[in-house]
Design a protein around this motif. Sequence first.
Motif, PDB file in Angstrom:
ATOM      1  N   PRO A  58       2.500   6.863 -48.388  1.00  0.00           N
ATOM      2  CA  PRO A  58       1.602   7.904 -48.906  1.00  0.00           C
ATOM      3  C   PRO A  58       0.144   7.455 -48.846  1.00  0.00           C
ATOM      4  O   PRO A  58      -0.166   6.267 -48.947  1.00  0.00           O
ATOM      5  N   HIS A  59      -0.739   8.434 -48.668  1.00  0.00           N
ATOM      6  CA  HIS A  59      -2.166   8.103 -48.569  1.00  0.00           C
ATOM      7  C   HIS A  59      -3.062   9.095 -49.280  1.00  0.00           C
ATOM      8  O   HIS A  59      -4.246   8.829 -49.466  1.00  0.00           O
ATOM      9  N   PHE A  60      -2.527  10.232 -49.724  1.00  0.00           N
ATOM     10  CA  PHE A  60      -3.332  11.215 -50.422  1.00  0.00           C
ATOM     11  C   PHE A  60      -3.889  10.620 -51.710  1.00  0.00           C
ATOM     12  O   PHE A  60      -3.168  10.006 -52.499  1.00  0.00           O
ATOM     13  N   LEU A  61      -5.182  10.722 -51.926  1.00  0.00           N
ATOM     14  CA  LEU A  61      -5.896  10.186 -53.080  1.00  0.00           C
ATOM     15  C   LEU A  61      -5.843   8.666 -53.160  1.00  0.00           C
ATOM     16  O   LEU A  61      -6.002   8.079 -54.238  1.00  0.00           O
TER      17      LEU A  61
ATOM     18  N   ARG B 283      14.281  13.116 -49.338  1.00  0.00           N
ATOM     19  CA  ARG B 283      14.266  13.529 -47.932  1.00  0.00           C
ATOM     20  C   ARG B 283      14.931  12.472 -47.048  1.00  0.00           C
ATOM     21  O   ARG B 283      15.669  12.796 -46.115  1.00  0.00           O
ATOM     22  N   ALA B 284      14.667  11.202 -47.326  1.00  0.00           N
ATOM     23  CA  ALA B 284      15.256  10.130 -46.521  1.00  0.00           C
ATOM     24  C   ALA B 284      16.772  10.102 -46.678  1.00  0.00           C
ATOM     25  O   ALA B 284      17.511   9.940 -45.693  1.00  0.00           O
TER      26      ALA B 284
ATOM     27  N   ALA C 180       5.029  11.791 -52.748  1.00  0.00           N
ATOM     28  CA  ALA C 180       5.688  11.424 -54.004  1.00  0.00           C
ATOM     29  C   ALA C 180       6.955  10.640 -53.692  1.00  0.00           C
ATOM     30  O   ALA C 180       7.765  11.058 -52.857  1.00  0.00           O
ATOM     31  N   THR C 181       7.130   9.510 -54.355  1.00  0.00           N
ATOM     32  CA  THR C 181       8.293   8.657 -54.084  1.00  0.00           C
ATOM     33  C   THR C 181       9.593   9.417 -54.276  1.00  0.00           C
ATOM     34  O   THR C 181      10.518   9.307 -53.459  1.00  0.00           O
ATOM     35  N   ARG C 182       9.696  10.196 -55.338  1.00  0.00           N
ATOM     36  CA  ARG C 182      10.912  10.959 -55.602  1.00  0.00           C
ATOM     37  C   ARG C 182      11.243  11.893 -54.439  1.00  0.00           C
ATOM     38  O   ARG C 182      12.394  11.998 -54.023  1.00  0.00           O
TER      39      ARG C 182
ATOM     40  N   ARG D 179      -0.425  -1.915 -54.775  1.00  0.00           N
ATOM     41  CA  ARG D 179       0.810  -2.087 -55.556  1.00  0.00           C
ATOM     42  C   ARG D 179       1.663  -0.818 -55.520  1.00  0.00           C
ATOM     43  O   ARG D 179       2.892  -0.885 -55.352  1.00  0.00           O
ATOM     44  N   ALA D 180       1.016   0.344 -55.653  1.00  0.00           N
ATOM     45  CA  ALA D 180       1.765   1.599 -55.625  1.00  0.00           C
ATOM     46  C   ALA D 180       2.395   1.823 -54.261  1.00  0.00           C
ATOM     47  O   ALA D 180       3.533   2.302 -54.161  1.00  0.00           O
ATOM     48  N   LEU D 181       1.683   1.472 -53.190  1.00  0.00           N
ATOM     49  CA  LEU D 181       2.232   1.597 -51.848  1.00  0.00           C
ATOM     50  C   LEU D 181       3.473   0.735 -51.675  1.00  0.00           C
ATOM     51  O   LEU D 181       4.497   1.173 -51.142  1.00  0.00           O
ATOM     52  N   VAL D 182       3.367  -0.523 -52.111  1.00  0.00           N
ATOM     53  CA  VAL D 182       4.494  -1.446 -51.963  1.00  0.00           C
ATOM     54  C   VAL D 182       5.691  -0.956 -52.768  1.00  0.00           C
ATOM     55  O   VAL D 182       6.835  -0.980 -52.288  1.00  0.00           O
ATOM     56  N   ASP D 183       5.458  -0.494 -53.997  1.00  0.00           N
ATOM     57  CA  ASP D 183       6.555   0.023 -54.820  1.00  0.00           C
ATOM     58  C   ASP D 183       7.221   1.220 -54.139  1.00  0.00           C
ATOM     59  O   ASP D 183       8.455   1.362 -54.174  1.00  0.00           O
ATOM     60  N   HIS D 184       6.416   2.072 -53.545  1.00  0.00           N
ATOM     61  CA  HIS D 184       6.937   3.250 -52.842  1.00  0.00           C
ATOM     62  C   HIS D 184       7.823   2.823 -51.668  1.00  0.00           C
ATOM     63  O   HIS D 184       8.949   3.317 -51.510  1.00  0.00           O
ATOM     64  N   VAL D 185       7.329   1.910 -50.849  1.00  0.00           N
ATOM     65  CA  VAL D 185       8.092   1.450 -49.684  1.00  0.00           C
ATOM     66  C   VAL D 185       9.392   0.797 -50.122  1.00  0.00           C
ATOM     67  O   VAL D 185      10.469   1.060 -49.553  1.00  0.00           O
ATOM     68  N   ARG D 186       9.325  -0.040 -51.134  1.00  0.00           N
ATOM     69  CA  ARG D 186      10.540  -0.714 -51.625  1.00  0.00           C
ATOM     70  C   ARG D 186      11.564   0.292 -52.136  1.00  0.00           C
ATOM     71  O   ARG D 186      12.769   0.147 -51.908  1.00  0.00           O
TER      72      ARG D 186
END
Length: 325
Positions: free
Chosen positions: A129-132, A112-113, A105-107, A137-144
């Motif tokens: 993240p990789h679960f499910l 944690r970071a 979860a991004t939050r 797009r969701a991956l990129v948003d998470h990393v950003r």
Amino acid sequence: MSVSPATVSPGEPVPEPDDAGSLVRGVSPVLAVPFTATGDIDVDGFRRVVRYVLGTGVSSMMFPGFASEYYKLTEDERRTLTAVLLAETGPRADVAAIVAVQDHATRLVVARAREAVAAGADLINLLPPHFLSPSRRALVDHVRAVLDAVAPTPVVLQYAPTETGTSLDGATLAAIAAAHPNLRLVKVESSPPGRLIAELAALDPPLASIEGYAGVQLPDAIRRGAVGTQPGCSFTEIYVEIWRRFAEGDTAGGEDLHRRLLPYISYWMLDTELIIAAEKRISYRRGLIASDLCRGPAHELDAEERRVIDRFLAEFADLLPDLSG
């Protein structure tokens, strides 16, 4: 600041002391977590592991990763062990502590970071993240989001498609790095990693790569522009010697030593839990840790796998001193 040749990539300048991202060069081990015979974390044993790795002359190390069995640690255990690591590295300007975050979860990963940075982490290692199977797009948003949250702290983005199923490419990584200059390195663990490493090295400006996956493709990764490798920590000295040979122009010597290592690591890397168990066994046999227990579910080494470890220790005895003293 003094940096040994084993920690500087072929052709790389000596890093500046205030640039933590540039300390991630050469061999950057992932720290294992020793457990007691009853399965508790061995805090003193972990401190010994940290000090052993520092003693090999590396300029960075990471915790917790797959080799740390991070997915088997409680929140309190992670905090306790991270504090041990940062207490050892904090006073040293020539060593960078990379603290990894792997939440889905991004939050949660942002929190944690930020906590790790506040505690003194020099860099953050981000496993997307990789679960499910989230979308690209969701991956990129998470990393950003994570890059924004910890800026200007440098970040290593871990790309491990075999373990996670995550799919990223050079163009996507380049676009993220262009907007977020604290994306400093990519840990490339695709099989093979060379093409992506070369693609990132050819960017303007280049995006530095470190090779993972136990160094199975290390010579090719170096030829294609990798600035470092990030294996486990039970036989760090072998990786340091391989890197030193390449860094000093002894390509044939580096390839020869890697060729001797390859039959072992290529088998152990057939399964993540297998190499964790093998490295734990090696550390135990060397006297670095008091127990080779892995938290279950774990790979149980059979008799032949243990005999292979015995042969490994005999073959590389000149590089792997007894650590029990």
